[in-house]
Write an enzyme that holds these catalytic residues in place. Structure first.
Site, short mmCIF file in Angstrom:
data_model
loop_
_atom_site.label_atom_id
_atom_site.label_comp_id
_atom_site.label_asym_id
_atom_site.label_seq_id
_atom_site.Cartn_x
_atom_site.Cartn_y
_atom_site.Cartn_z
CG ASN A 9 -1.66 1.27 1.43
OD1 ASN A 9 -1.82 2.05 0.49
ND2 ASN A 9 -2.14 1.49 2.66
CD1 TRP A 10 3.24 1.01 -3.05
CD2 TRP A 10 3.49 2.41 -4.78
NE1 TRP A 10 3.95 0.35 -4.01
CE2 TRP A 10 4.12 1.19 -5.09
CE3 TRP A 10 3.51 3.43 -5.73
CZ2 TRP A 10 4.78 0.97 -6.29
CZ3 TRP A 10 4.16 3.21 -6.93
CH2 TRP A 10 4.79 2.00 -7.20
CE LYS A 11 0.50 3.53 4.86
NZ LYS A 11 0.24 3.62 6.26
CG HIS A 95 -5.65 1.72 5.27
ND1 HIS A 95 -5.23 2.67 6.17
CD2 HIS A 95 -4.59 0.90 5.05
CE1 HIS A 95 -3.95 2.42 6.46
NE2 HIS A 95 -3.55 1.35 5.80
CD GLU A 97 -2.92 5.40 6.73
OE1 GLU A 97 -2.94 5.46 5.49
OE2 GLU A 97 -1.96 4.91 7.37
CD GLU A 167 -3.41 -2.83 7.38
OE1 GLU A 167 -2.32 -3.10 6.86
OE2 GLU A 167 -4.01 -1.75 7.19
N GLY A 173 2.38 2.12 10.68
CA GLY A 173 3.28 3.25 10.51
C GLY A 173 3.99 3.68 11.79
CB SER A 213 5.36 -1.83 11.98
OG SER A 213 4.89 -0.51 12.24
N GLY A 234 2.85 -1.17 4.27
CA GLY A 234 2.86 0.25 3.93
C GLY A 234 4.28 0.72 3.67
N GLY A 235 4.90 1.32 4.67
CA GLY A 235 6.22 1.95 4.52
C GLY A 235 7.26 1.10 3.81
C1 PEP Z 1 -0.67 0.00 5.91
O1 PEP Z 1 -0.64 1.12 5.43
O2 PEP Z 1 -1.59 -0.76 5.63
C2 PEP Z 1 0.42 -0.40 6.80
C3 PEP Z 1 0.34 -1.56 7.38
O3 PEP Z 1 1.45 0.49 6.97
P1 PEP Z 1 2.90 0.17 7.64
O4 PEP Z 1 3.40 -1.10 7.03
O5 PEP Z 1 3.75 1.35 7.28
O6 PEP Z 1 2.67 0.04 9.10
#
Ligand code: PEP
Length: 250
Positions: A9-11, A95, A97, A167, A173, A213, A234-235
């Site tokens: 997930n590049w956000k 998600h 967010e 999640e 994040g 994470s 994500g990251g």
């Molecule tokens: C996400 O955005 O779904 C996520 C899990 O982010 P991260 O891996 O950065 O925690």
């Protein structure tokens, strides 16, 4: 054997040139014959480019969101038929967010999910508890409510196209991942609930991903758990070397 899925997930990150480079590097680094589904979810403006770049590879493309109606006066929104016309394969729905910053609730997410399925887009449905909820000991109630609200009215046949992503919000994040045991406990619970509502076949087949994470350093221990069928990342999906290591978990 359940399908294993690693989704990035590049956000709201990357320019178009950076997106091209990242996708090209990921495709180049994939081991041939790897029996895993790899999904990249770039921002909307790069979906068309992404679809073109992955031609001839096994990489699938997902959107990060969609609108609940097909067409209409909804300035700024992107609908399921638009994504379907780009031949997008997956779409992330729910998600944390989106739930937090855009106030998306269970009823809206349910409408989005049904719309995705109607247009043959595979939903990656996210759910998870906040830190306060974990500390109050209500994690299981929270995720069960999210599961029921988000997936209400789906048939068992629909459910076989859905991917769940657990999640925990406190792990997204933050650099603080759930331990493999914490993730396993919740994901086993989710699978049991799915079995209760939609039957054993769905429970056995549905991929349940972990997100929060995920990094090259923790992917192997997380994936060793029986109810973790992959990851939503994500990251660490923004760097080709890190994401490739995660894709090739042991
Ligand atoms: C996400 O955005 O779904 C996520 C899990 O982010 P991260 O891996 O950065 O925690």
């Amino acid at each position: 054997m359940r399908e294993k899925i690693i989704a990035g997930n590049w956000k709201c990150y990357k320019t178009m040139d950076e997106a091209r480079t990242l996708i090209t590097e990921i495709i180049a680094g994939l081991e041939p014959n790897l029996n895993r589904t790899v999904v990249l979810c770039p921002p909307y403006p790069y979906l068309h480019l992404a679809k073109e770049l992955v031609i001839g590879s096994r990489v699938k493309i997902g959107a990060q969101n969609l609108w609940k109606e097909d067409w209409g006066a909804y300035t700024g929104e992107i609908s399921a038929p638009m994504l379907a016309s780009l031949k997008v394969d997956f779409v992330i729905i729910g998600h944390s967010e989106r739930r937090e910053y855009f106030k998306e609730d269970g009823a809206l997410l349910n409408a989005k999910l049904k719309k995705a399925l109607a247009w043959n887009l595979r939903p990656i449905f996210c759910l998870g508890e906040k830190l306060r909820e974990r500390e109050e000991g209500v994690t299981f109630q929270v995720v069960e409510t999210q599961l029921k609200e988000g997936l209400e009215g789906l048939s068992s046949e629909d459910m076989l196209k859905v991917v769940i992503a657990y999640e925990p919000v406190w792990a997204i994040g933050t650099g603080r991942n759930a331990t493999p045991e914490q993730a396993q406990e919740v994901q086993q619970f989710l699978r049991e609930k799915i079995g209760e509502f939609w039957g054993n076949k769905v429970a056995e087949q549905i991929p349940i991903l972990y997100g929060g994470s995920v990094k090259p350093e923790n992917i192997d221990s997380l994936m060793a758990m029986p109810d973790l069928d992959g990851a939503l990342v994500g990251g660490a999906s923004l760097k080709s070397q890190d994401f490739l290591r995660i894709i090739h978990f042991k």
